[in-house]
Motif scaffolding. Structure first.
Motif, PDB file in Angstrom:
ATOM      1  N   HIS A   1       5.494  16.297  -0.551  1.00 21.16           N
ATOM      2  CA  HIS A   1       6.769  16.029  -1.204  1.00 21.16           C
ATOM      3  C   HIS A   1       6.875  14.540  -1.518  1.00 21.16           C
ATOM      4  CE1 HIS A   1       7.992  20.092  -0.333  1.00 21.16           C
ATOM      5  NE2 HIS A   1       7.732  19.909   0.956  1.00 21.16           N
ATOM      6  N   SER A   2       7.559  14.243  -2.562  1.00 20.45           N
ATOM      7  CA  SER A   2       7.651  12.869  -3.050  1.00 20.45           C
ATOM      8  C   SER A   2       8.181  11.910  -1.995  1.00 20.45           C
ATOM      9  CB  SER A   2       8.536  12.810  -4.301  1.00 20.45           C
ATOM     10  OG  SER A   2       8.659  11.487  -4.776  1.00 20.45           O
ATOM     11  N   ALA A   3       9.045  12.375  -1.152  1.00 19.76           N
ATOM     12  CA  ALA A   3       9.649  11.491  -0.146  1.00 19.76           C
ATOM     13  C   ALA A   3       8.690  11.171   0.989  1.00 19.76           C
ATOM     14  CB  ALA A   3      10.915  12.135   0.411  1.00 19.76           C
ATOM     15  N   GLN A   4       7.564  11.902   1.078  1.00 25.55           N
ATOM     16  CA  GLN A   4       6.656  11.738   2.200  1.00 25.55           C
ATOM     17  C   GLN A   4       5.552  10.716   1.938  1.00 25.55           C
ATOM     18  OE1 GLN A   4       5.322  15.769   2.586  1.00 25.55           O
ATOM     19  NE2 GLN A   4       7.030  16.374   3.939  1.00 25.55           N
ATOM     20  N   PHE A   5       5.309  10.378   0.705  1.00 19.24           N
ATOM     21  CA  PHE A   5       4.206   9.451   0.444  1.00 19.24           C
ATOM     22  C   PHE A   5       4.689   8.177  -0.252  1.00 19.24           C
ATOM     23  CE2 PHE A   5       4.126  12.795  -2.843  1.00 19.24           C
ATOM     24  CZ  PHE A   5       4.325  12.052  -3.996  1.00 19.24           C
ATOM     25  N   ASP A   6       3.825   7.164  -0.202  1.00 14.87           N
ATOM     26  CA  ASP A   6       4.133   5.844  -0.753  1.00 14.87           C
ATOM     27  C   ASP A   6       3.737   5.810  -2.226  1.00 14.87           C
ATOM     28  OD1 ASP A   6       4.623   3.204  -1.232  1.00 14.87           O
ATOM     29  OD2 ASP A   6       3.090   2.415   0.124  1.00 14.87           O
ATOM     30  N   HIS A   7       4.666   5.403  -3.073  1.00 15.01           N
ATOM     31  CA  HIS A   7       4.392   5.369  -4.518  1.00 15.01           C
ATOM     32  C   HIS A   7       3.783   4.035  -4.969  1.00 15.01           C
ATOM     33  CE1 HIS A   7       6.586   9.134  -5.389  1.00 15.01           C
ATOM     34  NE2 HIS A   7       7.340   8.768  -4.355  1.00 15.01           N
ATOM     35  N   ASP A   8       3.714   3.072  -4.077  1.00 17.58           N
ATOM     36  CA  ASP A   8       3.207   1.747  -4.439  1.00 17.58           C
ATOM     37  C   ASP A   8       1.687   1.720  -4.259  1.00 17.58           C
ATOM     38  OD1 ASP A   8       3.011  -0.885  -5.133  1.00 17.58           O
ATOM     39  OD2 ASP A   8       3.702  -1.672  -3.201  1.00 17.58           O
ATOM     40  N   ILE A   9       0.958   1.705  -5.356  1.00 22.07           N
ATOM     41  CA  ILE A   9      -0.510   1.728  -5.333  1.00 22.07           C
ATOM     42  C   ILE A   9      -1.039   0.409  -5.909  1.00 22.07           C
ATOM     43  CG2 ILE A   9      -2.597   2.861  -6.194  1.00 22.07           C
ATOM     44  CD1 ILE A   9      -1.160   4.506  -4.158  1.00 22.07           C
ATOM     45  N   LEU A  10      -2.026  -0.151  -5.228  1.00 23.25           N
ATOM     46  CA  LEU A  10      -2.674  -1.371  -5.710  1.00 23.25           C
ATOM     47  C   LEU A  10      -3.861  -1.000  -6.593  1.00 23.25           C
ATOM     48  CD1 LEU A  10      -3.077  -4.468  -5.690  1.00 23.25           C
ATOM     49  CD2 LEU A  10      -4.435  -4.171  -3.600  1.00 23.25           C
ATOM     50  N   TYR A  11      -3.863  -1.477  -7.831  1.00 23.32           N
ATOM     51  CA  TYR A  11      -4.959  -1.234  -8.763  1.00 23.32           C
ATOM     52  C   TYR A  11      -5.721  -2.542  -8.988  1.00 23.32           C
ATOM     53  CZ  TYR A  11      -2.784   3.240  -9.919  1.00 23.32           C
ATOM     54  OH  TYR A  11      -2.260   4.507  -9.854  1.00 23.32           O
ATOM     55  N   LEU A  12      -7.040  -2.467  -8.973  1.00 27.96           N
ATOM     56  CA  LEU A  12      -7.884  -3.639  -9.204  1.00 27.96           C
ATOM     57  C   LEU A  12      -8.966  -3.293 -10.223  1.00 27.96           C
ATOM     58  CD1 LEU A  12      -8.452  -4.934  -5.545  1.00 27.96           C
ATOM     59  CD2 LEU A  12      -6.821  -5.805  -7.231  1.00 27.96           C
ATOM     60  N   PRO A  13      -9.290  -4.209 -11.133  1.00 33.81           N
ATOM     61  CA  PRO A  13     -10.378  -3.956 -12.086  1.00 33.81           C
ATOM     62  C   PRO A  13     -11.738  -4.032 -11.398  1.00 33.81           C
ATOM     63  CG  PRO A  13      -9.510  -6.173 -12.365  1.00 33.81           C
ATOM     64  CD  PRO A  13      -8.610  -5.503 -11.379  1.00 33.81           C
ATOM     65  N   GLU A  14     -12.683  -3.222 -11.866  1.00 33.83           N
ATOM     66  CA  GLU A  14     -13.990  -3.162 -11.211  1.00 33.83           C
ATOM     67  C   GLU A  14     -14.799  -4.447 -11.400  1.00 33.83           C
ATOM     68  OE1 GLU A  14     -16.649  -0.293 -12.864  1.00 33.83           O
ATOM     69  OE2 GLU A  14     -15.973  -0.627 -14.938  1.00 33.83           O
ATOM     70  N   THR A  15     -14.396  -5.301 -12.338  1.00 29.33           N
ATOM     71  CA  THR A  15     -15.120  -6.550 -12.578  1.00 29.33           C
ATOM     72  C   THR A  15     -14.623  -7.689 -11.696  1.00 29.33           C
ATOM     73  OG1 THR A  15     -13.583  -7.044 -14.391  1.00 29.33           O
ATOM     74  CG2 THR A  15     -15.656  -5.957 -14.965  1.00 29.33           C
ATOM     75  N   LEU A  16     -13.620  -7.430 -10.861  1.00 32.12           N
ATOM     76  CA  LEU A  16     -13.082  -8.463  -9.986  1.00 32.12           C
ATOM     77  C   LEU A  16     -14.120  -8.841  -8.931  1.00 32.12           C
ATOM     78  CD1 LEU A  16     -10.184  -9.691 -10.051  1.00 32.12           C
ATOM     79  CD2 LEU A  16      -9.690  -8.320  -8.037  1.00 32.12           C
ATOM     80  N   THR A  17     -14.264 -10.150  -8.652  1.00 34.95           N
ATOM     81  CA  THR A  17     -15.226 -10.582  -7.637  1.00 34.95           C
ATOM     82  C   THR A  17     -14.700 -10.253  -6.236  1.00 34.95           C
ATOM     83  OG1 THR A  17     -14.280 -12.810  -7.439  1.00 34.95           O
ATOM     84  CG2 THR A  17     -15.980 -12.464  -9.123  1.00 34.95           C
ATOM     85  N   LEU A  18     -15.597 -10.271  -5.274  1.00 32.81           N
ATOM     86  CA  LEU A  18     -15.206  -9.988  -3.899  1.00 32.81           C
ATOM     87  C   LEU A  18     -14.197 -11.005  -3.393  1.00 32.81           C
ATOM     88  CD1 LEU A  18     -18.666  -9.054  -2.342  1.00 32.81           C
ATOM     89  CD2 LEU A  18     -16.946  -7.531  -3.302  1.00 32.81           C
ATOM     90  N   SER A  19     -14.375 -12.261  -3.784  1.00 37.19           N
ATOM     91  CA  SER A  19     -13.442 -13.307  -3.362  1.00 37.19           C
ATOM     92  C   SER A  19     -12.049 -13.052  -3.922  1.00 37.19           C
ATOM     93  CB  SER A  19     -13.957 -14.676  -3.817  1.00 37.19           C
ATOM     94  OG  SER A  19     -13.065 -15.699  -3.475  1.00 37.19           O
ATOM     95  N   ASP A  20     -11.974 -12.722  -5.209  1.00 38.04           N
ATOM     96  CA  ASP A  20     -10.678 -12.423  -5.815  1.00 38.04           C
ATOM     97  C   ASP A  20     -10.071 -11.145  -5.229  1.00 38.04           C
ATOM     98  OD1 ASP A  20     -10.818 -14.648  -7.443  1.00 38.04           O
ATOM     99  OD2 ASP A  20     -11.796 -13.577  -9.080  1.00 38.04           O
ATOM    100  N   GLY A  21     -10.930 -10.188  -4.876  1.00 38.86           N
ATOM    101  CA  GLY A  21     -10.441  -8.966  -4.259  1.00 38.86           C
ATOM    102  C   GLY A  21      -9.779  -9.230  -2.911  1.00 38.86           C
ATOM    103  N   LEU A  22     -10.387 -10.098  -2.093  1.00 39.22           N
ATOM    104  CA  LEU A  22      -9.787 -10.453  -0.808  1.00 39.22           C
ATOM    105  C   LEU A  22      -8.441 -11.144  -1.006  1.00 39.22           C
ATOM    106  CD1 LEU A  22     -12.936 -11.725   1.142  1.00 39.22           C
ATOM    107  CD2 LEU A  22     -11.548  -9.721   1.692  1.00 39.22           C
ATOM    108  N   ASN A  23      -8.371 -12.015  -2.007  1.00 40.37           N
ATOM    109  CA  ASN A  23      -7.095 -12.685  -2.299  1.00 40.37           C
ATOM    110  C   ASN A  23      -6.032 -11.688  -2.749  1.00 40.37           C
ATOM    111  OD1 ASN A  23      -8.098 -15.248  -1.685  1.00 40.37           O
ATOM    112  ND2 ASN A  23      -8.834 -15.582  -3.770  1.00 40.37           N
ATOM    113  N   ALA A  24      -6.471 -10.697  -3.524  1.00 41.39           N
ATOM    114  CA  ALA A  24      -5.517  -9.680  -3.983  1.00 41.39           C
ATOM    115  C   ALA A  24      -4.980  -8.865  -2.810  1.00 41.39           C
ATOM    116  CB  ALA A  24      -6.189  -8.761  -5.006  1.00 41.39           C
ATOM    117  N   PHE A  25      -5.833  -8.506  -1.864  1.00 42.08           N
ATOM    118  CA  PHE A  25      -5.382  -7.754  -0.692  1.00 42.08           C
ATOM    119  C   PHE A  25      -4.440  -8.593   0.169  1.00 42.08           C
ATOM    120  CE2 PHE A  25      -8.962  -4.730  -1.284  1.00 42.08           C
ATOM    121  CZ  PHE A  25      -8.241  -3.560  -1.117  1.00 42.08           C
ATOM    122  N   ARG A  26      -4.747  -9.882   0.272  1.00 40.72           N
ATOM    123  CA  ARG A  26      -3.891 -10.749   1.080  1.00 40.72           C
ATOM    124  C   ARG A  26      -2.488 -10.861   0.473  1.00 40.72           C
ATOM    125  NH1 ARG A  26      -6.067 -16.683   2.075  1.00 40.72           N
ATOM    126  NH2 ARG A  26      -5.789 -16.702  -0.191  1.00 40.72           N
TER     127      ARG A  26
END
Length: 425
Positions: free
Chosen positions: A277-302
């Motif tokens: 049910h919609s109320a049970q899950f989180d609608h906020d999803i983080l999307y990242l492009p596959e060309t993002l570097t590992l360093s930029d990916g860590l910054n995005a998660f932070r």
């Protein structure tokens, strides 16, 4: 005796100038900066001198040339008569003067080469930082004493360099190659452990490798459909005990949100799991492009504070899923990955089993391979095989690169699951 004493003083002076020249030139900046941080002011003086060495080297050359000329004059006056008298005991021919001069010249030159040049320079190159720190202060005072001559010759040198369009100051920056070279030297002499060497070396891949090289590919993502019943959901959690699951509307291209496994467990224990049910899950999803570097990916998660991200390509299609652990595993490797989950398993001294999705940088480190052809065209060892064969590979197909045989061992549909890598003798 006074002439011999003068020669001895000149040799000692020349040795000090030679030691200071080599010591200040060879002193390592990194070590000097560590000493500056420990409060050593003379180390800072050496760094300043290395940054602008023109006046110092002008003074050194003036001093060394003056000493050499003066040593030759005094040496010839001091040794030639004595050597001539000794030669008279065995030879009194017309070449007596020339032979006496040649022997005295050779003797003085040998003394200066050995005691004023080779020995002090060898000593300075062995302990450059200690030598530079001890001699930097007297060398700066001597530079001040001969300042007019230093200005003259240093100015002429700078003018010639400008005419040739060459730099007149030393510009040195510590590059990645410099750090890697120091790490290799430390690993060779045992001061740096192999695990430390691998970890530090992996950090440099953060700005070159992309998150596409460490993500879970699309076909391996486990997700829930919004219309699935409790039994199907429970079975998926049992079969795939992940921390988080995507909730989709029929396919991965229609993501509605995500749900944690502990939330599902709580609903199961309460007997309230009837579906998604919609109320049970989180609608906020983080999307990242596959060309993002590992360093930029860590910054995005932070910045986003999300446990995972959905990886998409330039067309907005979901191509994979990446977690913080995936990014950390890319450079921490065995420190956080269980031995059974290692993507590279060494069978014996000359063979390895490697998963197809293993990043090419990890393969390079594990096999000590300097480079792979067309590296910008792929991220994984499976991509290397496809690039090398110019088509989708079949089981048992192989290629050879830098003394290694790469053989496809297992396929899952069209995906390369595992390779057998063998070192050729």
């Amino acid at each position: 005796m006074s002439d011999m004493l003068a020669i001895g003083i000149l040799i000692c002076a020349s040795a000090l100038f030679a030691m200071s020249e080599i010591g200040i030139a060879a002193a390592r900046k990194i070590k000097l900066r560590v000493m500056v941080g420990e409060g050593n002011t003379k180390a800072q003086d050496v760094l300043d001198l290395q940054q602008d060495p023109g006046a110092f080297f002008a003074m050194i050359q003036i001093a060394l040339n003056a000493i050499s000329i003066l040593g030759g004059i005094i040496g010839e006056q001091a040794l030639t008569p004595s050597i001539k008298n000794m030669l008279r005991l065995v030879y009194q021919g017309p070449l007596l003067d020339q032979m006496s001069f040649a022997i005295s010249f050779f003797s003085i030159t040998a003394l200066f080469i050995l005691f004023a040049d080779l020995l002090p320079k060898r000593l300075a190159i062995i302990i450059p930082e200690a030598t530079a720190i001890r001699l930097v202060t007297p060398m700066r005072w001597i530079t001040m004493l001969v300042l007019p001559l230093v200005f003259l010759f240093n100015g002429l040198t700078n003018s010639i360099l400008r005419m040739l369009k060459l730099p007149i100051k030393r510009e040195e920056a510590v590059t990645t190659d410099d750090i890697i070279a120091m790490m290799e030297a430390g690993a060779e002499d045992g001061s740096l452990q192999q695990q430390e060497y691998d970890l530090i070396g992996s950090v440099f891949d953060l700005d070159s490798a992309t998150i596409g090289s460490v993500m879970t590919p699309r076909d391996q993502i486990v997700y829930f459909n919004a219309d699935e019943n409790a039994a199907v959901i429970s079975q998926k959690v049992i079969d795939h005990p992940h921390n988080d699951f995507l909730v989709c509307d029929g396919s991965l291209d229609k993501i509605k949100g995500s749900i944690e496994s502990k939330t599902i467990l709580r609903l199961v224990l309460k007997g309230e799991l009837q579906g998604m049910h919609s109320a049970q899950f989180d609608h906020d999803i983080l999307y990242l492009p596959e060309t993002l570097t590992l360093s930029d990916g860590l910054n995005a998660f932070r910045a986003a504070k999300q446990p995972f991200a959905v990886v998409i390509n330039e067309y907005g299609t979901v191509v994979g899923l990446v977690t913080v652990k995936d990014l950390l595993s890319s450079f921490m490797g065995q420190l956080i990955t269980h031995e059974d989950d290692q993507p590279i398993l060494q069978r014996d001294e000359n063979s390895w089993l490697i998963e197809g999705i293993t990043p090419i940088s990890e393969v390079m480190r594990a096999l000590n391979i300097s480079d792979f052809p067309d590296r910008s065209q792929y991220e994984t060892i499976a991509g290397f095989m496809i690039n090398r064969l110019k088509r989708l590979p079949h089981k048992t197909e192989h290629c050879i690169h830098q003394g290694y045989k790469f053989e496809v061992l297992d396929l899952e549909g069209v995906r390369v699951e595992q390779l057998l890598v063998t070192r050729l003798k």
